[in-house]
Design an enzyme around this catalytic site. Structure first.
Site, mmCIF file in Angstrom:
data_model
loop_
_atom_site.group_PDB
_atom_site.id
_atom_site.type_symbol
_atom_site.label_atom_id
_atom_site.label_comp_id
_atom_site.label_asym_id
_atom_site.label_seq_id
_atom_site.Cartn_x
_atom_site.Cartn_y
_atom_site.Cartn_z
ATOM 1 N N VAL A 60 0.852 -1.189 0.000
ATOM 2 C CA VAL A 60 0.000 0.000 0.000
ATOM 3 C C VAL A 60 0.887 1.238 0.000
ATOM 4 O O VAL A 60 1.763 1.388 0.853
ATOM 5 C CB VAL A 60 -0.939 0.015 1.232
ATOM 6 C CG1 VAL A 60 -1.757 1.299 1.267
ATOM 7 C CG2 VAL A 60 -1.853 -1.204 1.208
ATOM 8 N N ALA A 105 4.535 4.085 2.928
ATOM 9 C CA ALA A 105 4.006 2.858 2.329
ATOM 10 C C ALA A 105 4.152 1.719 3.332
ATOM 11 O O ALA A 105 4.813 1.869 4.359
ATOM 12 C CB ALA A 105 4.787 2.520 1.059
ATOM 13 N N LYS A 106 3.539 0.606 3.050
ATOM 14 C CA LYS A 106 3.726 -0.599 3.857
ATOM 15 C C LYS A 106 3.347 -1.799 3.028
ATOM 16 O O LYS A 106 2.475 -1.711 2.146
ATOM 17 C CB LYS A 106 2.808 -0.544 5.091
ATOM 18 C CG LYS A 106 3.276 -1.425 6.220
ATOM 19 C CD LYS A 106 4.444 -0.777 6.930
ATOM 20 C CE LYS A 106 4.703 -1.291 8.287
ATOM 21 N NZ LYS A 106 5.436 -0.299 9.079
ATOM 22 N N GLY A 107 4.006 -2.913 3.295
ATOM 23 C CA GLY A 107 3.668 -4.150 2.609
ATOM 24 C C GLY A 107 3.342 -5.217 3.628
ATOM 25 O O GLY A 107 3.770 -5.133 4.779
ATOM 26 N N ASP A 146 9.946 -5.145 8.860
ATOM 27 C CA ASP A 146 8.904 -4.841 9.839
ATOM 28 C C ASP A 146 8.696 -6.137 10.642
ATOM 29 O O ASP A 146 9.619 -6.951 10.735
ATOM 30 C CB ASP A 146 7.621 -4.354 9.120
ATOM 31 C CG ASP A 146 6.653 -3.651 10.057
ATOM 32 O OD1 ASP A 146 6.898 -2.495 10.416
ATOM 33 O OD2 ASP A 146 5.646 -4.267 10.469
#
Ligand code: GLU
Length: 416
Positions: A60, A105-107, A146
């Site tokens: 995202v 962002a992050k996945g 993360d």
């Protein structure tokens, strides 16, 4: 996660609070509520037993008005698109609070890495990277570790990306092993930032740090390194926990020995001479400083009244709901919010990226000196704004972060 609110509910409510305080234009508020782009992927992996595993994943990209998208990748059985969207939004504000030139962002991949072999994790990571190829890159979107991903995961991402490009691109990802372009100090940077923030908060409330008691929820990279650093600085670790449960010892714990125990047995639980406690009890432990360093939605309506710490420094993203924020503030507890307290990680990621782009390698002293300057400056900026606005630190940090992003959006204008 409790049923009270999802992480995305929390993130959107926080945005509302900041928007109102800032008097943000409704159009910009509307823009910032949603990610600019979300990519959903299905990752098929050859499993060790000869079968195929199919995992759902996403990346995202929230907003990039201040620079390329930046944020970690999480592997966890409870990952959802909605959770990752909240985490991406928090990255946008976080990068702005510490004033580094990135968007957020992050996945996430929905999987249980504890039940997967190293080979399966490598194949999953490479396949996931191949599906993101057109969306990531050093000037586009730069992933990092993360929850349940680490330097090795980043090495596989770098190698996969580089294989497709035909040349080595270390700057496509941060949090890499030092041998392939990682930065000194990156692994400990999130924890160092948390400890710096707790130290600065202690100064402000006149809390003596020598012998100050600390409880840490989560014993992953962030929690364990924070406990180790705090211990080395003479703070007393009275409680730690992991996903299995927690331990309490009012006389103090040696985090290195607890780490050894966890490496051997898989958990901190059953470490000698301690009382067993639950994760809920850990949060309510009598201590000076509480560091939630696990997952979202830990301090909520249900337990905020029972938090006894004087300072809460958020190592995790989104551990506290807005309702609990208010309750802690009214109780006089100083809460250093995630988008400030755990920003040391992405700040060191930025240093890594700069080193990669300039083909330099800085010493640990240089990285830590620069990190200290960035963190203390951001801490003071947030504190000063909180004072001016007569607000808690979360509201001030959000105002600073959202305000800077909105400013960039206005300056860029809208194309076409
Ligand atoms: N996953 C970390 C965070 O939530 C680090 C992100 C990064 O270094 O890009 O801040």
């Amino acid at each position: 996660m409790t049923k009270e609110q999802t992480a995305l509910d929390v993130a959107c409510e926080q945005l509302c609070i900041a928007a109102e305080k800032l008097g943000l234009e409704p159009e910009i508020h509307e823009m910032l509520k949603y990610p600019k782009r979300s990519l959903i992927v299905s990752i098929t992996v050859k499993m060790d037993d000869g079968g195929l595993g199919v995992f759902s994943g996403c990346r995202v990209q929230h907003w990039d008005a201040r620079g390329p998208f930046k944020g970690g990748i999480r592997y966890h059985p409870n990952v959802t698109l909605s959770e990752v969207t909240a985490l991406a939004m928090w990255m946008t504000w976080k990068c702005a609070v510490v004033d580094i030139p990135y968007g957020g962002a992050k996945g996430g991949v929905c999987c249980n890495p504890k039940k997967m072999s190293k080979g399966e994790l490598e194949r999953l990571t490479r396949r996931y990277t191949s599906l993101l190829l057109d969306f990531i890159g050093p000037y586009r979107d730069v992933p990092a570790p993360d929850v349940y991903t680490d330097a090795q995961t980043m090495a596989w991402i770098m190698d996969t990306y580089s294989q497709f490009k035909g040349y080595s691109v270390p700057e496509c990802v941060t949090g890499k092993p030092i041998s392939i372009g990682g930065s000194e100090g990156r692994e400990e940077a999130t924890s160092l930032g948390v400890v710096i923030c707790a130290r600065e908060a202690a100064k402000r409330i006149g809390l003596k740090l020598k012998g100050a008691t600390l409880a840490v929820q989560g014993f992953g990279n962030v929690g364990w390194n924070a406990a180790k650093m705090a211990h080395d600085m003479g703070w007393k670790i009275v409680a730690v926990s992991d996903s299995v449960g927690g331990i309490y010892n009012p006389k103090g714990l040696d985090p290195r020995k607890v780490y050894e125990h966890k490496s051997k047995t898989g958990s901190v639980v059953n470490y000698k001479g301690c009382k067993k406690i639950t994760n809920e009890e850990l949060l309510e432990t009598k201590c000076d400083i509480l560091v939630p360093a696990a997952l979202e939605n830990q301090i909520t309506k249900a337990n905020a009244d029972r938090i006894k710490a004087k300072i809460v420094a958020e190592g995790a993203n989104g551990p506290t709901t807005p309702h609990a924020d208010k309750a802690l503030y009214e109780k006089g507890i100083t809460l250093v919010p995630d988008i400030l307290a755990n920003a040391g990680g992405v700040t060191a990621s930025y240093f890594e990226w700069v080193q990669n782009l300039t083909r330099e390698h800085w010493t640990l002293e240089e990285v830590n000196r620069k990190l200290e300057i960035k963190m203390v400056k951001a801490f003071n900026d947030v504190c000063n704004l909180a004072k001016k606005e007569n607000s808690d630190m979360r509201t001030a940090a959000l105002m600073l972060g959202v305000g800077r992003v909105a400013d960039a959006i206005r300056t860029l204008g809208l194309w076409p």
